[in-house]
Design a protein around this motif. Sequence first.
Motif: not given
Length: 779
Positions: A577, A630, A632, A680-681, A683-684, A686, A760
């Motif tokens: 990430y 963070t 995006e 969450r790690e 999911e972000r 994908d 985010a």
Amino acid sequence: MAAGERAEEPLAELSHYVVARPIYSEAGFQEENERRPPLPPTLRERAQAACRCSRKRAFQIAKSFLPILEWLPNYRVKEWLMSDIISGVSTGLVATLQGLAYALLVAVPVGYGLYSAFFPILTYFFLGTSRHISVGPFPVVSLMVGSVVLSMAPDDNFLIDGSNATGINGTGTLIDTESRDAQRVLIASTLTFLVGILQVIFGVLQIGFIVRYLADPLVGGFTTAAAFQVLVSQLKIVLNVSTKNYNGVLSIIYTLIETFERIGTTNIADLIAGLLTIFVCMVVKGINDRFKHKIPIPIPIEVIVTIVATGISYAADLEKKYNAGIVKSIPRGFLPPEPPAVSLFSQMIAASFSIAIVAYAIAVSVGKVYATKYDYAIDGNQEFIAFGFSNIFSGAFSCFVATTALSRTAVQESTGGKTQVAGIISAGIVLISIVALGKLLEPLQKSVLAAVVIANLKGMFMQVFDVPRLWRQNKVDAMIWVFTCVASIILGLDLGLLAGLLFGLLTVVLRVQFPSWGGFGNIPGTDIYKKVKDYKNVIEPEGVKILKFSSPIFYANIDGLKSSLKSTVGFDAVKVYNKRLKALRKIQKLIKKGKLKATKNGIISEPGINNEAFETDEEPEDNEDLQVPTKEVEIQVDWNSELPVKVNIPKVPIHSLILDFGAVTFLDIVAVRSIKTIIREFERIDVRVYFASYQDNLISQLERSAFFDDIVRKDIFFLTVHDAVLYIRNQMTYSDNQDPIFEKISLMQESKEPMEFTEASRPDDELDVQEEVHTSELN
């Protein structure tokens, strides 16, 4: 499909399945699928791997032992220096006062507290991996050291004739305070030296994992009991009531009884000064905490109160007129280094072991919170070595054991501290106090220092309110908290900690077996899943990784779960990430400059234009972008394709991860929080996370722990692994029929406007510094 979104239920005929397979025995299954035995590496192969060396590896080893080689070359002077100076000055003022106050807990002259606030920082600056913690005394550890000092050098050992007397103890007997204080300083410094040796040994042997067995409930109960011990030990100083120095089992009860028996001898001047100090400090600390987002620098109330109290004591001559207890003498300058009394090692080895572990656990727990907040890592084993050498070095200069404290660390961080340069500057402020200002503090009442210590205990006492929450979420954790607290109060801190640790381990032994884990795959044509490395015919579903963790998940093995996840999927989700963020920012800058062009087929470079986003493999990674919140970038990128910027992004060959919880019987609070973080790690980046074969009691545990929310919902849990695999296949089939949207990128390119960064959303239960550190005091 974006993370967090759910597609409508497509292709209803795929929402169920029919299984037709033979019934296998274990022997028949192994024979048909050609079980292959594991081939462990030979001794020669292990020796070769351990002895392999190169210039790059040698430099990495040097940086691991001297972390300053890692962060100092990247120090941004223009951006950080002024912040570090302001932070260092503020922290140094607090450290000076706390050094004086915590010396009372160690039962040594207060001037030696200044040495303990100065020397440990000098070594940690070079060896430590945390950039934000403030190294120095901590009340719990100081009290543990003081209990050893009092047991080995009680007043009764220094009784003398009236002609040579220099002091009077609680019973009116004459004692030689000068000899007593000299012996206590020697014991405290020798204990510090021994603690440092043990910590270095622990670090060299790579047993930093030992702190995992100090669970949050155990540490919470222990620090609460220690706060009660500190309160009782300082109460007699606030009252200026002389008592015997008790130590060992029930010592706190004996001290309370004798204190109240002699309460009629209370010094009114000291009592008033102490109560006013406690009231003012707690009120202002409450204001600091409530308005911490509006006040740029916390009000240094301890420093202000000390200055005012010293001035009043000097002007009113409280010692002579009211017989108030004052500091009297603070040595100026430094004492020459002295070797430890090695002959005393055998008498303090047991206590030094517990002190070494507790001091390390407190420092690492505080350091990890700030490391998480600012996105860098601390090395647990290196922290053992750093604090070990700090205590060895400071022990030679008549100091007592150093660790860290949340109050000083919070001041250092909240006032803008970026690195340990702020720590060195704070040491400089303490140095000024040692060589020049110490004389000015001699009229200060000891009751004011004791009151400052008591005012800083509020945070630890507030941990009592964790017990009802723990009882609702996990009764065993609540029992560990209560048992450790009661045992530490009755038996003393050293025996209480040991008793609590043994009790915690006993609960683990009764609930858990040694864990095993592995990546699983499917036997073609069946719904059977076995370890990939054990059978030749096992095939992993395309784009899916399956991990089975065969153990309850709790505070001691959560790191094992994270490690097995990285090994199974082949990458670190956090690192991926961060690398993607870095690449996206470089791409955005190049698009803005016109050196890259975004089309619906991707991002391409303009012909004949040098791409300035490329970086060499040898170039050290710049963490500048990772130090901000963070964000995006609104742009579509195929991360597994060749990118126009060379940022060495690890490939992510999967889109789904299945955690088989068939062998997981319980979760504790730490596990629930960590699993939610893992979701969450992934999911972000994908990668969707699913759970299968869970037991019903886990759902109830997760509900009680507030695990489910708008992002993490119950529809990611499946009865079997095969249910989860078919669901994923169904979703991917539906997703492949949808056309991706690239119009937004084209519009952004045509307008030549810089892309906006969208914040985010911050999870409700994201790590908070003041809430996560149960082992520390309130700022």
